[in-house]
Design a protein around this motif. Structure first.
Motif, PDB file in Angstrom:
ATOM      1  N   LEU A 181       1.210  -1.092  -0.177  1.00  0.00           N
ATOM      2  CA  LEU A 181      -0.204  -0.381  -0.117  1.00  0.00           C
ATOM      3  C   LEU A 181       0.516   1.915   0.181  1.00  0.00           C
ATOM      4  O   LEU A 181       0.657   2.310  -1.006  1.00  0.00           O
ATOM      5  N   HIS A 182       1.744   1.184   0.854  1.00  0.00           N
ATOM      6  CA  HIS A 182       2.698   2.545   0.742  1.00  0.00           C
ATOM      7  C   HIS A 182       3.214   2.798  -0.527  1.00  0.00           C
ATOM      8  O   HIS A 182       3.529   3.534  -0.737  1.00  0.00           O
ATOM      9  N   SER A 183       3.578   1.589  -0.928  1.00  0.00           N
ATOM     10  CA  SER A 183       4.617   1.647  -2.835  1.00  0.00           C
ATOM     11  C   SER A 183       3.440   1.606  -3.701  1.00  0.00           C
ATOM     12  O   SER A 183       3.845   1.934  -5.084  1.00  0.00           O
ATOM     13  N   GLY A 184       2.234   1.976  -3.323  1.00  0.00           N
ATOM     14  CA  GLY A 184       1.030   1.845  -4.340  1.00  0.00           C
ATOM     15  C   GLY A 184       0.881   1.121  -5.642  1.00  0.00           C
ATOM     16  O   GLY A 184       0.676   1.403  -6.592  1.00  0.00           O
ATOM     17  N   SER A 185       1.534  -0.298  -4.276  1.00  0.00           N
ATOM     18  CA  SER A 185       1.422  -1.235  -5.799  1.00  0.00           C
ATOM     19  C   SER A 185      -0.162  -1.732  -6.046  1.00  0.00           C
ATOM     20  O   SER A 185      -0.348  -1.895  -5.624  1.00  0.00           O
ATOM     21  N   GLY A 186       0.541  -2.319  -7.446  1.00  0.00           N
ATOM     22  CA  GLY A 186      -1.662  -3.066  -8.525  1.00  0.00           C
ATOM     23  C   GLY A 186      -0.963  -4.008  -7.570  1.00  0.00           C
ATOM     24  O   GLY A 186      -2.493  -5.032  -7.387  1.00  0.00           O
ATOM     25  N   VAL A 187      -0.303  -4.780  -6.372  1.00  0.00           N
ATOM     26  CA  VAL A 187      -0.187  -6.158  -6.638  1.00  0.00           C
ATOM     27  C   VAL A 187      -1.299  -6.253  -4.924  1.00  0.00           C
ATOM     28  O   VAL A 187      -0.478  -5.868  -4.524  1.00  0.00           O
ATOM     29  N   ARG A 188      -1.808  -7.187  -4.920  1.00  0.00           N
ATOM     30  CA  ARG A 188      -2.918  -6.974  -3.527  1.00  0.00           C
ATOM     31  C   ARG A 188      -2.299  -8.936  -3.156  1.00  0.00           C
ATOM     32  O   ARG A 188      -1.819  -9.588  -3.561  1.00  0.00           O
ATOM     33  N   THR A 189      -2.145  -8.305  -1.861  1.00  0.00           N
ATOM     34  CA  THR A 189      -1.986  -9.293  -0.929  1.00  0.00           C
ATOM     35  C   THR A 189      -3.546  -9.306  -0.019  1.00  0.00           C
ATOM     36  O   THR A 189      -4.078  -8.626   0.232  1.00  0.00           O
ATOM     37  N   THR A 190      -4.053 -10.622   0.295  1.00  0.00           N
ATOM     38  CA  THR A 190      -5.120 -10.789   1.312  1.00  0.00           C
ATOM     39  C   THR A 190      -4.817 -12.631   1.888  1.00  0.00           C
ATOM     40  O   THR A 190      -4.353 -13.440   1.325  1.00  0.00           O
ATOM     41  N   MET A 191      -6.294 -12.971   3.129  1.00  0.00           N
ATOM     42  CA  MET A 191      -5.682 -13.568   3.771  1.00  0.00           C
ATOM     43  C   MET A 191      -7.263 -14.128   4.172  1.00  0.00           C
ATOM     44  O   MET A 191      -8.215 -13.420   4.276  1.00  0.00           O
ATOM     45  N   VAL A 192      -7.788 -15.888   3.743  1.00  0.00           N
ATOM     46  CA  VAL A 192      -8.268 -16.244   4.214  1.00  0.00           C
ATOM     47  C   VAL A 192      -8.416 -16.852   4.967  1.00  0.00           C
ATOM     48  O   VAL A 192      -7.469 -18.047   5.403  1.00  0.00           O
ATOM     49  N   GLN A 193      -9.079 -16.794   6.453  1.00  0.00           N
ATOM     50  CA  GLN A 193      -9.398 -17.218   7.726  1.00  0.00           C
ATOM     51  C   GLN A 193     -10.558 -18.344   7.109  1.00  0.00           C
ATOM     52  O   GLN A 193     -11.594 -18.420   7.598  1.00  0.00           O
ATOM     53  N   LEU A 194      -9.861 -19.768   7.610  1.00  0.00           N
ATOM     54  CA  LEU A 194     -10.587 -21.371   7.569  1.00  0.00           C
ATOM     55  C   LEU A 194     -11.467 -20.843   8.465  1.00  0.00           C
ATOM     56  O   LEU A 194     -10.476 -21.744   9.748  1.00  0.00           O
ATOM     57  N   PRO A 195     -12.311 -22.067   8.831  1.00  0.00           N
ATOM     58  CA  PRO A 195     -12.707 -22.490   9.688  1.00  0.00           C
ATOM     59  C   PRO A 195     -12.066 -24.293   9.435  1.00  0.00           C
ATOM     60  O   PRO A 195     -11.225 -24.735   9.066  1.00  0.00           O
ATOM     61  N   ALA A 196     -12.721 -25.276  10.606  1.00  0.00           N
ATOM     62  CA  ALA A 196     -12.359 -26.700   9.999  1.00  0.00           C
ATOM     63  C   ALA A 196     -12.782 -27.366   9.142  1.00  0.00           C
ATOM     64  O   ALA A 196     -14.214 -26.856   8.718  1.00  0.00           O
ATOM     65  N   VAL A 197     -12.409 -27.755   8.581  1.00  0.00           N
ATOM     66  CA  VAL A 197     -12.245 -28.327   6.835  1.00  0.00           C
ATOM     67  C   VAL A 197     -12.130 -30.032   7.107  1.00  0.00           C
ATOM     68  O   VAL A 197     -11.714 -31.060   7.514  1.00  0.00           O
ATOM     69  N   ASN A 198     -13.646 -30.826   6.352  1.00  0.00           N
ATOM     70  CA  ASN A 198     -13.378 -32.136   6.257  1.00  0.00           C
ATOM     71  C   ASN A 198     -12.287 -32.087   4.929  1.00  0.00           C
ATOM     72  O   ASN A 198     -12.601 -32.297   4.032  1.00  0.00           O
ATOM     73  N   THR A 199     -10.720 -33.034   5.398  1.00  0.00           N
ATOM     74  CA  THR A 199      -9.789 -32.888   4.475  1.00  0.00           C
ATOM     75  C   THR A 199      -8.998 -33.965   4.538  1.00  0.00           C
ATOM     76  O   THR A 199      -8.962 -34.562   6.217  1.00  0.00           O
ATOM     77  N   PRO A 200      -8.153 -34.801   4.176  1.00  0.00           N
ATOM     78  CA  PRO A 200      -7.477 -36.316   4.471  1.00  0.00           C
ATOM     79  C   PRO A 200      -6.497 -35.907   5.530  1.00  0.00           C
ATOM     80  O   PRO A 200      -6.265 -37.181   5.967  1.00  0.00           O
ATOM     81  N   GLN A 201      -6.043 -34.458   5.933  1.00  0.00           N
ATOM     82  CA  GLN A 201      -4.768 -34.171   6.613  1.00  0.00           C
ATOM     83  C   GLN A 201      -4.872 -35.008   8.233  1.00  0.00           C
ATOM     84  O   GLN A 201      -4.279 -35.726   8.535  1.00  0.00           O
ATOM     85  N   PHE A 202      -6.038 -35.294   8.309  1.00  0.00           N
ATOM     86  CA  PHE A 202      -6.759 -36.148   9.346  1.00  0.00           C
ATOM     87  C   PHE A 202      -5.986 -37.430   9.272  1.00  0.00           C
ATOM     88  O   PHE A 202      -6.193 -38.466  10.564  1.00  0.00           O
TER      89      PHE A 202
END
Length: 345
Positions: A181-202
């Motif tokens: 934001l300080h540099s006025g860049s057109g590149v964006r970054t955002t973050m998605v905070q997830l809940p518990a998800v049904n994945t094979p990791q368990f």
């Protein structure tokens, strides 16, 4: 026009990178991008999972590029990004989703295991972000999506290494966002905070718990997470997305009464992350589980029967402009009715 994933299908084709794409949320996100006709680079360690994911991406209408890489290796990540840019011409979206974990009390996690979780989950995100910026900054465009968790704000027992890494990603992303934001860049970054998800990791996570590892209820299907990630990739100006009512409740409770939540999780957090049966011996911390066992795990875990395929809160998060307008109009109508009644008196 909308795909069966419930996300708009745009006219142009973007070049998208998804890390941790061989299974779970990364696999679902890759398919969601493919349903929009995007070109999707699939980054992960497991060759069987990557091959199966590439086949699904192509059948869903996308173009797949498979790149085998360990995200904890900065040079390998840079090389992977260059391979994507050479193949697709550029990189429009980079999704940092790869992670590792250990389910055990902190005192039972070895220093090497803790380091490995941190290197894959946190430094993998850092290295992925750096590689993405190398290709995005010269074009002054692109979006980086950090896949986070409610655990980026609220640590829980038995996952100290993972929680620490997600907290670190949160701080890193905020710092980077300010710099862009300080540099006025057109590149964006955002973050998605997830809940518990049904994945094979368990089923493949390294665990030293007496019971079988499981997500803390309520559990959501990976497609819910995928929709949020795809939306965030197209709306990178927004700093953060919270997915699932449980995520919202956890983060608000932690902000208001963290000490109370400490005691609650101390009392319930151990049992909530285990169910009956012994944990498996897959363990993907050092080697990919699909390679060690010659199988593809896919996007879903073993919790389909209890998992939610939709999240009203996630829909409201993606459509908060409409929600805000509706609330404003509704408030205006109520105010007008009240004024009319007063005038009639």
């Amino acid at each position: 026009m909308r795909s069966h994933w419930g996300v708009p299908v745009p006219g142009g084709r973007k070049a998208v990178v998804v890390t941790g794409a061989s299974g779970g949320v990364g696999r679902a996100a890759a398919l969601a991008f493919a349903a929009r006709g995007e070109r999707v680079a699939l980054l992960a360690r497991g060759r069987e999972g990557l091959a199966a994911a590439a086949d699904e991406v192509q059948r869903a209408g996308g173009e797949a590029l498979v790149v085998t890489v360990d995200m904890s290796d900065a040079k390998a990540v840079d090389d992977a990004a260059q391979q994507v840019a050479d193949t697709f011409g550029h990189i429009d979206v980079w999704v940092n989703n790869a992670f590792a974990g250990v389910f055990a009390p902190f005192t039972e996690v070895t220093p090497d295991e803790f380091r490995r979780v941190t290197e894959v989950t946190y430094l993998g995100c850092v290295f992925g972000t750096r590689a993405a910026l190398h290709h995005m900054l010269p074009r002054d465009r692109g979006t980086i999506v950090q896949v986070g968790s409610a655990l980026a704000y609220r640590g829980i027992p038995l996952q100290s290494a993972y929680c620490g890494a997600k907290h670190a990603i949160q701080g890193f992303n905020e710092s980077l966002r300010c710099e862009l934001l300080h540099s006025g860049s057109g590149v964006r970054t955002t973050m998605v905070q997830l809940p518990a998800v049904n994945t094979p990791q368990f089923d493949w996570v390294l665990s030293r718990m007496p019971g079988r590892a499981r997500p803390v209820a309520p559990v959501f299907q990976p497609e819910v997470a995928a929709r949020a990630i795809v939306h965030a990739a197209s709306h990178g100006r927004r700093r953060e997305y919270w997915v699932g009512s449980s995520t919202v409740a956890t983060l608000i409770a932690n902000a208001v009464a963290p000490g109370v939540l400490d005691r609650y999780l101390a009392r319930t957090g151990f049992d909530a992350q285990q169910d009956e049966g012994e944990h498996g011996e897959l363990g993907n911390l050092w080697t990919p589980a699909d390679g060690a066992h010659g199988r593809d795990f896919g996007a879903h875990g073993r919790f389909d029967d209890e998992s939610r395929a939709d999240s009203p809160q996630e829909w409201m998060s993606r459509n908060r402009g409409r929600v805000g307008t509706a609330l404003t109009v509704g408030a205006g109508v109520l105010a007008a009715r009240k004024l009319t009644r007063l005038v009639r008196r």
